[in-house]
Design a protein around this motif. Structure first.
Motif, PDB file in Angstrom:
ATOM      1  N   GLY A 186      -6.898 -81.109 -13.750  1.00  0.00           N
ATOM      2  CA  GLY A 186      -6.713 -82.618 -12.943  1.00  0.00           C
ATOM      3  C   GLY A 186      -5.476 -84.083 -13.857  1.00  0.00           C
ATOM      4  N   GLU A 187      -4.880 -84.450 -13.149  1.00  0.00           N
ATOM      5  CA  GLU A 187      -4.493 -85.763 -13.291  1.00  0.00           C
ATOM      6  C   GLU A 187      -4.757 -86.817 -13.595  1.00  0.00           C
ATOM      7  N   THR A 188      -5.671 -87.004 -12.491  1.00  0.00           N
ATOM      8  CA  THR A 188      -6.336 -88.150 -12.332  1.00  0.00           C
ATOM      9  C   THR A 188      -7.736 -88.406 -12.604  1.00  0.00           C
ATOM     10  N   GLY A 189      -8.942 -89.079 -13.097  1.00  0.00           N
ATOM     11  CA  GLY A 189     -10.208 -89.406 -12.623  1.00  0.00           C
ATOM     12  C   GLY A 189     -11.276 -89.415 -11.336  1.00  0.00           C
ATOM     13  N   ARG A 238     -12.548 -86.239 -14.958  1.00  0.00           N
ATOM     14  CA  ARG A 238     -11.552 -85.360 -14.361  1.00  0.00           C
ATOM     15  C   ARG A 238     -11.288 -84.134 -14.386  1.00  0.00           C
ATOM     16  N   ARG A 239     -11.344 -83.818 -13.584  1.00  0.00           N
ATOM     17  CA  ARG A 239     -11.923 -82.022 -13.015  1.00  0.00           C
ATOM     18  C   ARG A 239     -10.616 -80.899 -14.176  1.00  0.00           C
ATOM     19  N   THR A 284     -16.273 -92.017 -15.425  1.00  0.00           N
ATOM     20  CA  THR A 284     -14.812 -91.438 -14.330  1.00  0.00           C
ATOM     21  C   THR A 284     -15.088 -89.457 -14.713  1.00  0.00           C
ATOM     22  N   GLU A 286      -9.378 -77.990 -10.738  1.00  0.00           N
ATOM     23  CA  GLU A 286      -8.699 -78.168 -10.517  1.00  0.00           C
ATOM     24  C   GLU A 286      -7.560 -77.045  -9.907  1.00  0.00           C
TER      25      GLU A 286
END
Ligand SMILES: Nc1ncnc2c1ncn2[C@@H]1O[C@H](COP(=O)(O)OP(=O)(O)OP(=O)(O)O)[C@@H](O)[C@H]1O
Ligand SMILES: [Mg+2]
Length: 458
Positions: free
Chosen positions: A271-274, A267-268, A265, A218
């Motif tokens: 990142g916060e979410t996947g 998650r970068r 899933t 991100e």
């Protein structure tokens, strides 16, 4: 030779241009500098820039206004916008108009280097993505596996089985046995060959970049991460990610990889979410992964997760019945327009040879024999390296069993052996790696580790 890639700097600050040129001297790209927007556009009319450093304040225009016309000429270029002002307005404007990243002046040269390297890498990955779309059809033809009715009969059945599922596959086998060929065959024989096939060589990705290259990052994930970066996993979404040399993936990333395989899933980095991702993973290695698991260098859970389907490619010396068909196929592939003769006696010699570099070595030998021929007949056997029976598993290299040699630490022994192999193959890294039974990237890493810096690599 002049590098074929270019970094274009559009900046009227001559001092800055000179220091950028100087800093990027001897890189794999050429740095070209111009002082005005007009000159920048003219240059892009006649040439192609992969990365453009664009200053905000130019004598004839505002840099942000130049983004769109530059991209109209060099559509694939990655623009790094440079603003000397603390205000972010210009940068935001430029990003909206298609810039890839921005930097503020004054900047650290290392920060500039990171941004430029990342931009080149993104440009390259995008090109790969496009090429992959374009070449899907051609690649399908290249997923030909010679030996499907002979030594690879069992493998061919497993390839068909693997192609019909989305389960992870682990391909093992010595170097040059055709692991890449099999990975492609699994993808292109699947239900939708037009989906991406992304080749990620874990051994070749630089260690400090591997996480963001694979999983993306991100904006703001780390110093210099000014823009969102799509990782190889995302690029393979809907298709296949080929994780070559999986044994080289660092332990701390193995858990992350396992998480993606388990939950689907991604998650970068930062990142916060996947987000959901649909990637079929095909992994390959010529390393003894079981041993790596025992030595706690490779996670056991990941090993089992990856080897839902397991394909082991036998070495060429164990399928000599395929050598004739392979040779004929490779000869046609190397010289499609030639009617070449491979005498029976030659074929017999080829079948008796241990082929430590497997099919790749056979291909190299045939290639050289074709180049060196004087008529229509080729004599590859004359080019075979005279070898001790070092190739077979369990065989001992002559150096190691020499009674006159004192007992040395293993590390020194490895160094000595590499030096000897390099000398034997005239410092040709590809052939040295083949003879040592390791990937070229592994050899390069070992050269570094033993302070045997590559000389003139071939
Ligand atoms: N069954 C086959 N049919 C046709 N060509 C093959 C076959 N096996 C290997 N080759 C050719 O041999 C060369 C080496 O194959 P490949 O790169 O797939 O080996 P690899 O096992 O991935 O090696 P490494 O471990 O060094 O990465 C390639 O040029 C490939 O096209
Ligand atoms: Mg390979």
């Amino acid at each position: 030779m002049k590098p074929s890639k270019s970094l274009l700097v559009i900046d009227d600050d001559k001092g800055f241009c000179a220091s950028v040129r100087d800093f990027f001297r001897d890189r794999e790209f050429t740095t070209v500098t111009v002082q005005s927007g007009r000159e920048g556009l003219d240059w892009c009319t006649a040439n192609r820039a992969e990365v453009i450093l664009l200053d905000q304040k130019l004598p004839d225009c505002e840099g942000a206004q130049l983004c769109a016309p530059l991209l109209a000429k060099c559509g694939e270029a990655k623009i790094i916008f440079i603003t000397a002002y603390p205000s972010l307005d210009h940068a935001v404007q430029a990003l909206r108009r298609g810039a890839h990243d921005y930097l503020s002046k004054p900047m650290e040269l290392m920060e500039l280097q990171l941004a430029v390297d990342r931009a080149f890498r993104t440009a390259q990955l995008e090109r790969v993505e496009q090429l992959q779309q374009l070449h899907t059809h051609r690649e399908s033809r290249h997923s030909i596996m010679i030996g499907e009715s002979g030594g690879l009969l069992g493998i061919a059945r497993l390839v068909e089985l693997a192609a019909a599922t989305r389960a992870p596959v682990l391909i093992t086998g010595e170097t040059g046995t055709g692991k890449n060929v099999v990975a492609k065959a699994i993808h292109y024989r699947g239900p939708d060959p037009s989906t991406p096939f992304v080749d990620a060589n874990c051994g070749a990705l630089p260690e400090n970049l591997i996480e963001s290259e694979l999983f993306g990052h991100e904006r703001g994930a780390f110093t210099g991460a000014h823009a969102v970066h799509k990782g190889l996993f995302e690029m393979a979404d809907g298709g296949t990610l080929f994780l070559d040399e999986i044994g080289e993936i660092p332990l701390h990333l193995q858990a992350k990889l396992l998480g993606i395989l388990d939950h689907g899933t991604l998650r970068r980095l930062g990142g916060e979410t996947g987000a959901r991702i649909d990637v079929r993973v095909v992994a390959a290695t010529n390393m003894d992964l079981e041993k790596a698991v025992e030595e706690k260098k490779f996670r056991e859970d990941l090993y089992y997760r990856l080897s839902v389907l397991r394909l082991h490619l036998p070495p060429l010396r164990e399928r000599t019945g395929d050598i004739e068909e392979l040779s004929r196929y490779l000869m046609k592939d190397i010289a499609p327009d030639q009617e070449l003769i491979l005498p029976d006696k030659e074929l017999h010699t080829l079948c008796a040879y241990p082929w430590p570099g497997n099919v790749r070595e056979l291909k190299n030998i045939l290639e050289r024999a074709i180049i060196l021929r004087t008529g229509g007949t080729i004599y590859p056997s004359r080019l075979l390296e005279p070898r001790a029976p070092a190739a077979g598993p369990g065989a001992t290299a002559p150096l190691a069993c020499s009674p006159s040699l004192p007992i040395l630490p293993l590390d020194d022994m490895e160094r000595l052996h590499i030096v000897k192999a390099l000398a034997a193959f005239d410092h040709n890294h590809t052939r040295t790696a083949e003879a040592l039974g390791i990937a070229r990237s592994t050899l390069l890493r070992k050269l570094d580790q033993h302070c045997l810096k590559p000389g003139d690599s071939k």
